[in-house]
Design a protein around this motif. Structure first.
Motif, mmCIF file in Angstrom:
data_model
loop_
_atom_site.group_PDB
_atom_site.id
_atom_site.type_symbol
_atom_site.label_atom_id
_atom_site.label_comp_id
_atom_site.label_asym_id
_atom_site.label_seq_id
_atom_site.Cartn_x
_atom_site.Cartn_y
_atom_site.Cartn_z
ATOM 1 N N MET A 64 -8.868 5.862 -15.070
ATOM 2 C CA MET A 64 -8.615 6.739 -13.811
ATOM 3 C C MET A 64 -7.021 6.507 -13.302
ATOM 4 O O MET A 64 -6.543 5.254 -13.315
ATOM 5 C CB MET A 64 -9.472 6.305 -12.590
ATOM 6 C CG MET A 64 -9.541 7.449 -11.634
ATOM 7 S SD MET A 64 -11.039 7.320 -10.321
ATOM 8 C CE MET A 64 -12.385 7.472 -11.474
ATOM 9 N N LYS A 65 -6.375 7.525 -13.050
ATOM 10 C CA LYS A 65 -5.100 7.488 -12.728
ATOM 11 C C LYS A 65 -4.869 7.974 -11.265
ATOM 12 O O LYS A 65 -5.586 9.042 -10.589
ATOM 13 C CB LYS A 65 -4.206 8.489 -13.602
ATOM 14 C CG LYS A 65 -4.187 7.823 -15.090
ATOM 15 C CD LYS A 65 -3.175 8.837 -16.039
ATOM 16 C CE LYS A 65 -3.253 8.298 -17.276
ATOM 17 N NZ LYS A 65 -2.426 9.069 -18.361
ATOM 18 N N PHE A 66 -4.113 7.487 -10.493
ATOM 19 C CA PHE A 66 -3.870 7.715 -9.095
ATOM 20 C C PHE A 66 -2.346 8.523 -8.869
ATOM 21 O O PHE A 66 -1.523 7.915 -9.316
ATOM 22 C CB PHE A 66 -3.662 6.654 -8.119
ATOM 23 C CG PHE A 66 -5.151 5.854 -8.204
ATOM 24 C CD1 PHE A 66 -6.148 6.614 -7.958
ATOM 25 C CD2 PHE A 66 -5.332 4.463 -8.442
ATOM 26 C CE1 PHE A 66 -7.778 5.865 -7.951
ATOM 27 C CE2 PHE A 66 -6.530 3.943 -8.372
ATOM 28 C CZ PHE A 66 -7.605 4.528 -8.284
ATOM 29 N N GLY A 67 -2.524 9.613 -8.292
ATOM 30 C CA GLY A 67 -1.163 10.372 -8.094
ATOM 31 C C GLY A 67 -1.195 10.776 -6.391
ATOM 32 O O GLY A 67 -2.184 10.542 -5.862
ATOM 33 N N ILE A 68 0.051 11.268 -6.183
ATOM 34 C CA ILE A 68 0.214 12.103 -4.942
ATOM 35 C C ILE A 68 1.035 13.290 -4.682
ATOM 36 O O ILE A 68 1.823 13.407 -5.977
ATOM 37 C CB ILE A 68 0.997 10.877 -3.924
ATOM 38 C CG1 ILE A 68 1.068 11.349 -2.671
ATOM 39 C CG2 ILE A 68 2.348 10.498 -4.519
ATOM 40 C CD1 ILE A 68 1.104 10.520 -1.437
ATOM 41 N N HIS A 69 0.639 14.184 -4.226
ATOM 42 C CA HIS A 69 1.382 15.546 -4.334
ATOM 43 C C HIS A 69 2.437 15.428 -3.367
ATOM 44 O O HIS A 69 2.680 14.888 -2.234
ATOM 45 C CB HIS A 69 0.442 16.444 -3.496
ATOM 46 C CG HIS A 69 0.639 18.168 -3.704
ATOM 47 N ND1 HIS A 69 1.775 18.586 -3.526
ATOM 48 C CD2 HIS A 69 -0.037 18.860 -4.554
ATOM 49 C CE1 HIS A 69 2.142 19.799 -4.074
ATOM 50 N NE2 HIS A 69 0.707 20.016 -4.699
ATOM 51 N N ALA A 70 3.594 15.887 -3.949
ATOM 52 C CA ALA A 70 4.864 15.983 -3.528
ATOM 53 C C ALA A 70 5.157 16.394 -2.102
ATOM 54 O O ALA A 70 5.963 16.424 -1.275
ATOM 55 C CB ALA A 70 5.828 16.433 -4.257
ATOM 56 N N GLY A 71 4.099 17.433 -2.051
ATOM 57 C CA GLY A 71 4.179 18.353 -0.783
ATOM 58 C C GLY A 71 4.154 17.528 0.637
ATOM 59 O O GLY A 71 4.555 18.053 1.639
ATOM 60 N N LEU A 72 3.608 16.370 0.615
ATOM 61 C CA LEU A 72 3.337 15.366 1.667
ATOM 62 C C LEU A 72 4.907 15.234 2.061
ATOM 63 O O LEU A 72 5.087 15.091 3.444
ATOM 64 C CB LEU A 72 3.043 14.074 1.138
ATOM 65 C CG LEU A 72 3.113 13.085 2.296
ATOM 66 C CD1 LEU A 72 2.138 13.309 3.322
ATOM 67 C CD2 LEU A 72 2.752 11.609 1.776
ATOM 68 N N GLY A 91 4.011 2.837 -6.432
ATOM 69 C CA GLY A 91 3.094 2.400 -7.336
ATOM 70 C C GLY A 91 2.084 3.039 -7.905
ATOM 71 O O GLY A 91 1.317 2.718 -8.442
ATOM 72 N N TYR A 92 2.470 4.636 -7.384
ATOM 73 C CA TYR A 92 1.737 5.586 -7.917
ATOM 74 C C TYR A 92 1.800 5.767 -9.500
ATOM 75 O O TYR A 92 2.952 5.584 -10.105
ATOM 76 C CB TYR A 92 1.849 6.872 -7.254
ATOM 77 C CG TYR A 92 1.246 7.017 -5.861
ATOM 78 C CD1 TYR A 92 -0.189 7.636 -5.840
ATOM 79 C CD2 TYR A 92 2.124 6.554 -4.891
ATOM 80 C CE1 TYR A 92 -0.704 7.851 -4.708
ATOM 81 C CE2 TYR A 92 1.125 6.808 -3.515
ATOM 82 C CZ TYR A 92 -0.070 7.194 -3.284
ATOM 83 O OH TYR A 92 -0.673 7.420 -2.206
ATOM 84 N N ASP A 93 0.751 6.284 -10.232
ATOM 85 C CA ASP A 93 0.888 6.671 -11.639
ATOM 86 C C ASP A 93 1.507 7.920 -11.919
ATOM 87 O O ASP A 93 2.023 8.110 -13.001
ATOM 88 C CB ASP A 93 -0.740 6.731 -12.200
ATOM 89 C CG ASP A 93 -1.335 5.422 -12.224
ATOM 90 O OD1 ASP A 93 -0.877 4.249 -12.524
ATOM 91 O OD2 ASP A 93 -2.534 5.521 -11.716
ATOM 92 N N GLY A 94 1.546 8.616 -10.830
ATOM 93 C CA GLY A 94 2.145 10.004 -11.075
ATOM 94 C C GLY A 94 2.212 10.946 -10.023
ATOM 95 O O GLY A 94 1.867 10.415 -8.685
ATOM 96 N N VAL A 95 2.870 11.967 -9.836
ATOM 97 C CA VAL A 95 3.456 12.871 -8.941
ATOM 98 C C VAL A 95 2.873 14.354 -9.245
ATOM 99 O O VAL A 95 2.909 14.527 -10.513
ATOM 100 C CB VAL A 95 5.135 12.818 -8.698
ATOM 101 C CG1 VAL A 95 5.641 13.467 -10.045
ATOM 102 C CG2 VAL A 95 5.209 13.649 -7.323
ATOM 103 N N GLU A 96 2.397 14.824 -8.202
ATOM 104 C CA GLU A 96 1.803 16.194 -8.422
ATOM 105 C C GLU A 96 2.840 17.176 -7.713
ATOM 106 O O GLU A 96 3.254 17.116 -6.850
ATOM 107 C CB GLU A 96 0.533 16.579 -7.808
ATOM 108 C CG GLU A 96 -0.057 17.903 -8.229
ATOM 109 C CD GLU A 96 -1.629 18.138 -8.209
ATOM 110 O OE1 GLU A 96 -2.263 17.122 -8.844
ATOM 111 O OE2 GLU A 96 -2.218 18.885 -7.569
#
Length: 278
Positions: A1-9, A29-34
């Motif tokens: 499982m990978k954890f990301g966060i939306h750049a819109g924040l 430390g997120y795995d990726g960005v949306e």
């Protein structure tokens, strides 16, 4: 499982520069960005691709359709404009290095015509099905997002998202589920998640107010156990909108500050996701 966060924040407008946000995401430390493709162009995507890699991040993408590019329209020219936009979006995902594109990709956001819902859904399925070769060639999976009744009348529930995905006839099209919307529309969130089965392509988390997951009343034990039951091991992306007073937040009716600051919300969200889903 990978954890990301939306750049819109962190974005006041969808056209804001994304490059500075990448450092925030990587440092936390997120795995990726949306990344939303709203405000994106080919040159910007090419530049961002190398910057994303330089920060050691992976990327997922979201997008939507305009009224002038509506694949549910009865006007063939408007339908075709929508299809061409989605084809561009798939290519742009490939440029950015994303294997996933999701969002309100089946109709324009905020358009309501419930008396013609069945016909609009059929037209949407037909047009989305024409993306199959594009998705296969670029290695991208499309996720149809179920959103609440105040934002669309076409796909509100997980079952509707899955039904539309299946109606396209494409193995490269699935569903995006989001806890904010599930909390509004589903009588049983756990059953809705499990019923999505192998069509669950992407998953967004925030709490009932679009703030930090774990800070409200979404039944997270149910969410966790349901994803575990179905063996979901894809992306879990925090999509939060927490600050009032900017155009992007106004688009989503954020009229008061949901959290004190974006950076703190991002940090708390990752901590919660790591505790809950690993």
């Amino acid at each position: 499982m990978k954890f990301g966060i939306h750049a819109g924040l962190w974005m006041a407008r969808w056209t804001d520069e994304i490059a500075p946000i990448l450092k925030h995401v990587a440092d936390l430390g997120y795995d990726g960005v949306e990344i939303s493709l709203l405000g994106m162009n080919d040159d910007k995507a090419a530049a961002l691709a190398s910057q994303i890699r330089d920060h050691g991040l992976e990327v997922t993408c979201s997008d939507g359709l305009s009224r002038e590019a509506d694949i549910t329209s009865t006007d063939p020219a408007v339908q075709q404009a929508g299809l061409e936009h989605l084809r561009w979006a798939v290519r742009t995902c490939a440029t950015l290095g994303s294997r996933g594109l999701a969002g309100v990709v089946y109709a324009p956001w905020g358009v309501f015509d419930p008396l013609n819902k069945a016909d609009r859904t059929a037209r949407s399925a037909h047009m989305l099905g024409q993306l199959d070769a594009d998705l296969a060639n670029d290695g991208v999976t499309l996720g149809i997002e179920a959103i609440n009744r105040f934002e669309t009348d076409l796909v509100n529930t997980a079952a509707e998202a899955v039904a539309l995905a299946r109606a396209t006839g494409s193995d490269h099209i699935g569903a995006l589920l989001d806890t904010f919307h599930l909390n509004i529309e589903e009588k049983d969130i756990g059953k809705a998640i499990i019923a999505a089965g192998d069509k669950l392509a992407h998953f967004h988390v925030s709490d009932n107010d679009r703030g930090v997951p774990g800070s409200g009343h979404v039944p997270w034990d149910v969410v966790r156990s349901s994803l575990k039951t179905m063996g979901y091991d894809g992306w879990i992306v925090a999509e939060m909108f927490v600050l009032a007073g900017n155009p992007a937040s106004a688009d989503l009716n954020i009229w008061r500050n949901i959290e004190p600051d974006a950076q703190g919300a991002a940090k708390q969200a990752l901590q919660f996701m790591q505790r809950t889903f690993t």
